[in-house]
Design a protein around this motif. Structure first.
Motif, PDB file in Angstrom:
ATOM      1  N   ASP A 240     110.839  18.160  72.208  1.00 13.83           N
ATOM      2  CA  ASP A 240     109.758  18.574  72.119  1.00 13.83           C
ATOM      3  C   ASP A 240     108.597  18.327  73.342  1.00 13.83           C
TER       4      ASP A 240
ATOM      5  N   ARG B 138     109.733  27.854  72.590  1.00  8.58           N
ATOM      6  CA  ARG B 138     110.566  27.543  71.435  1.00  8.58           C
ATOM      7  C   ARG B 138     110.550  28.874  70.387  1.00  8.58           C
ATOM      8  N   TYR B 139     109.305  28.838  69.957  1.00 10.29           N
ATOM      9  CA  TYR B 139     109.137  29.848  69.092  1.00 10.29           C
ATOM     10  C   TYR B 139     109.529  31.110  69.429  1.00 10.29           C
TER      11      TYR B 139
ATOM     12  N   GLY C  11     103.313  23.361  68.056  1.00 10.29           N
ATOM     13  CA  GLY C  11     104.388  23.153  69.061  1.00 10.29           C
ATOM     14  C   GLY C  11     104.386  21.967  70.043  1.00 10.29           C
ATOM     15  N   LEU C  12     103.184  21.462  70.117  1.00  4.88           N
ATOM     16  CA  LEU C  12     103.038  20.098  70.682  1.00  4.88           C
ATOM     17  C   LEU C  12     103.096  18.709  69.821  1.00  4.88           C
ATOM     18  N   ARG C  13     103.599  17.916  70.405  1.00  2.00           N
ATOM     19  CA  ARG C  13     103.282  16.417  69.817  1.00  2.00           C
ATOM     20  C   ARG C  13     102.520  15.674  70.403  1.00  2.00           C
TER      21      ARG C  13
END
Lengths: 326, 330
Positions: A166, A102-103, A142-144
């Protein structure tokens, strides 16, 4: 509200999400014909077919990457990594692709995958099947990361994770699949952020997550009945992002803290919660925070040695007694 | 292939060459930072294969040597250069850089920097296509050295097992970073390695864009018809080092001279001139036009574009306002 087992709760979440959206699929080793090592997908192969409940080869990095690629274009994969120890093999795709895409695409692509994995130290599985890897996933932006301590959370966290855009890591404990607990009969989505007060108390906060919540609850009962100490138990079911406000609020109520983790202490949940307390509410503390962790070493096979490495409720009681000098 | 298409391809490949050469200059000028991997010498691979693909529907994914694949698949060269210049107007909003170009509206699914990383991602895109019962295909370009990663074997195995519509294109430029293929790889012919997975494959001259186009047409027809994956190996050569930090001292000058005689642009140009389909003057005019376009449109755009706002550094880490984070709307 019906009581069901932890594995049944996970299975129900899979079933409902597969039924809800034809783009949801489940993939992993033995999730299909066998129905999952812990029965998390029992019967779903027959119900939804081999194209959506997919038995994969033993190629963790490959099938995790395949799931991530599919998620780029509308598929909602639930990827089961049979044992969290095997997730080391998939770290390239989890960290380098899912967490970053995503980033580095400036928001154009996202990887809405769920990666579920049983982990923790079960009974005498030896060094390479006893990893506690939550700290590894938590360290990557960037992870949950979510980890259920009961069937209700196991069901509701998976439901929300499938729909969240996400990548979500869900870390389940191998010793908890047969635990019974109440799960709402109507559909229920558990928040992926926050924490829960599972036992109110005024004297000390015990922070736990996953299996250590249960050690905290046992310890709280012992502390209450033997020493008159009332512990508040907080369930940190969301490990990333951690609930800074919830941590601060509890410390502000009790002014004393013990963090209980099944993992080694190095660079772990305890260390991170202590850092948050330092940043958020240091002057609320009446005593130095303590962490109760495993010894910093691989897990031995011998039962007595294994037990010696891991913390338990008695270690939590001892930590609190030391803090109060009783 | 029609003459007009050949002339257009010549122009596109020449544009690609001039674009990459200008990147080299911009890097030396320090307008481009980080790592920079140039495609000069390999132009016929991307152009020949993608000319045979369905521009409006197929998906493309590749490695860090990705500028030309992105442009051929529809990315605006100005926005590609702006990305290299780390600008907000770049294809990836200045967050990606040379190795991470993305243009998802055009189904250019990105450049990835871990060698071999896109193998399973391409298979996953193909799985999604299969679930939607689409006629489009997933096309993955990687270098020969990527085939020594485990993802190569894992992905080929799954692609064949599940009959996924994916075309793997191996751009065999004979070097993995600075190590020659016969010093790193037991089986030098890459197309032979996929026979272990019962996937059809071919090896083709990657310097002749017409041959590449023909081989790719056959490969794509196979994949699109539902027969599963295909592997196309293209023999090619990169003129520059692996990246700009590469001294390029590991290659014999004689070898470089030999490959320069098989330049994909010169070969096509000379063939068109020989057949009376192009004049030298037309070619020179084309080149001048391209150089002007790169300077006046592409570089100017990149130069004039704004940088990202530092206040927005935290965007794109996680989804914004995702209701399921709070357990949905209940």
């Amino acid at each position: 509200m019906a009581e069901i087992m932890f594995w049944e709760a996970v299975r129900r979440a899979h079933d409902e999400e597969l039924a809800n959206d034809p783009m949801v699929l489940v993939m992993g080793e033995d999730v299909g014909v066998v129905g999952g090592t812990y029965k998390a997908t029992l019967g779903l192969y027959d119900k939804y077919g081999e194209d959506r409940v997919i038995d994969t080869p033993i190629s963790e990095n490959g099938f995790t990457g395949l799931g991530i690629g599919a998620s780029f274009v509308g598929v909602r994969p639930i990827i089961e990594i049979m044992s969290v120890n095997f997730a080391w093999l998939a770290m390239d795709q989890i960290f380098n692709t899912a967490a970053k895409v995503r980033y580095m695409s400036g928001g154009q692509l996202e990887a809405p995958v769920v990666i579920r994995s049983p982990g923790g130290t079960a009974h005498q599985l030896g060094s390479q099947h006893s990893a506690r890897m939550e700290k590894v996933f938590m360290g990557i932006a960037g992870l949950r990361v979510a980890t259920p301590s009961n069937p209700r959370q196991a069901y509701g966290l998976l439901k929300s994770a499938v729909r969240c855009n996400d990548p979500v890591i869900i870390y389940e404990h191998e010793l908890m699949y047969n635990m019974k607990g109440e799960v709402p009969e109507q559909e229920y989505f558990h928040p992926l952020e926050g924490s829960e007060i599972v036992r109110p108390g005024r004297d000390v906060t015990l922070f736990g997550y996953n299996i250590s919540v249960h050690w905290c609850l046992q310890a709280a009962d012992l502390l209450s009945s033997h020493h008159g100490i009332e512990a508040e138990v907080i369930d940190l079911y969301a490990l990333s992002p951690l609930d800074r406000a919830g941590i601060r609020d509890s410390v502000t109520r009790t002014h004393r803290v013990v963090i209980v983790e099944e993992a080694e202490p190095m660079v772990g949940v305890g260390a991170e919660v202590m850092a948050i307390i330092n940043e958020e509410c240091f002057f609320e503390l009446d005593a130095a925070p303590v962490r109760v962790s495993a010894l910093n070493m691989p897990i031995p096979y011998n039962h007595s040695l294994e037990k010696a490495v891991l913390p338990d409720a008695n270690d939590v009681v001892e930590a609190v007694r030391g803090m109060f000098g009783v | 292939m029609k003459v007009a298409d050949k002339k257009r391809l010549l122009r596109e490949m020449l544009f690609a060459r001039r674009f990459e050469e200008r990147c080299y200059e911009s890097y030396v000028e320090r307008n481009i930072g980080g790592f920079l991997h140039l495609y000069s010498g390999e132009e016929a691979c991307a152009h020949g294969v993608l000319e045979a693909a369905d521009f409006d529907n197929d998906y493309v994914i590749t490695s860090y040597r990705d500028h030309i694949h992105a442009i051929k698949w529809g990315a605006d060269p100005r926005k590609v250069m702006a990305e290299l210049y780390a600008k907000e107007t770049g294809v990836s909003k200045g967050r990606g850089g040379s190795m991470h170009l993305f243009d998802v509206n055009n189904r250019f699914m990105g450049g990835y920097a871990l060698v071999g990383g896109p193998f399973p991602l391409a298979a996953g895109i193909a799985k999604a296509i299969q679930m939607k019962r689409g006629k489009e295909i997933s096309i993955c370009f990687l270098g020969d050295a990527a085939n020594n990663q485990g993802t190569f074997h894992e992905s080929l195995n799954m692609a064949k097992l599940w009959n996924l519509p994916v075309l793997y294109v191996c751009e065999n430029n004979l070097y993995g970073i600075g190590t020659r293929i016969d010093r790193s790889t037991a089986v030098v012919d890459q197309y032979k390695r996929v026979s272990a997975y019962n996937i059809p494959s071919a090896q083709e001259d990657g310097q002749d864009v017409e041959k590449v186009y023909k081989a790719a047409t056959k490969a794509i027809k196979h994949v699109r018809s539902g027969k599963g994956p295909y592997f196309l190996e293209l023999m090619t050569y990169r003129y520059r080092g692996h990246s700009m930090s590469d001294s390029n001292a590991y290659r014999a000058r004689a070898e470089e001279r030999m490959w320069s005689k098989r330049d994909p642009i010169i070969m096509l140009r000379d063939r068109l001139i020989e057949n009376g389909q192009l004049t030298k003057k037309e070619y020179t005019e084309m080149d001048t036009e391209i150089l002007d376009q790169i300077e006046n449109e592409v570089i100017a755009y990149a130069n004039e574009s704004p940088e990202p706002h530092v206040s927005e550094v935290g965007r794109y880490v996680l989804a914004e306002n995702d209701p399921w984070v709070r357990g949905g709307v209940q």
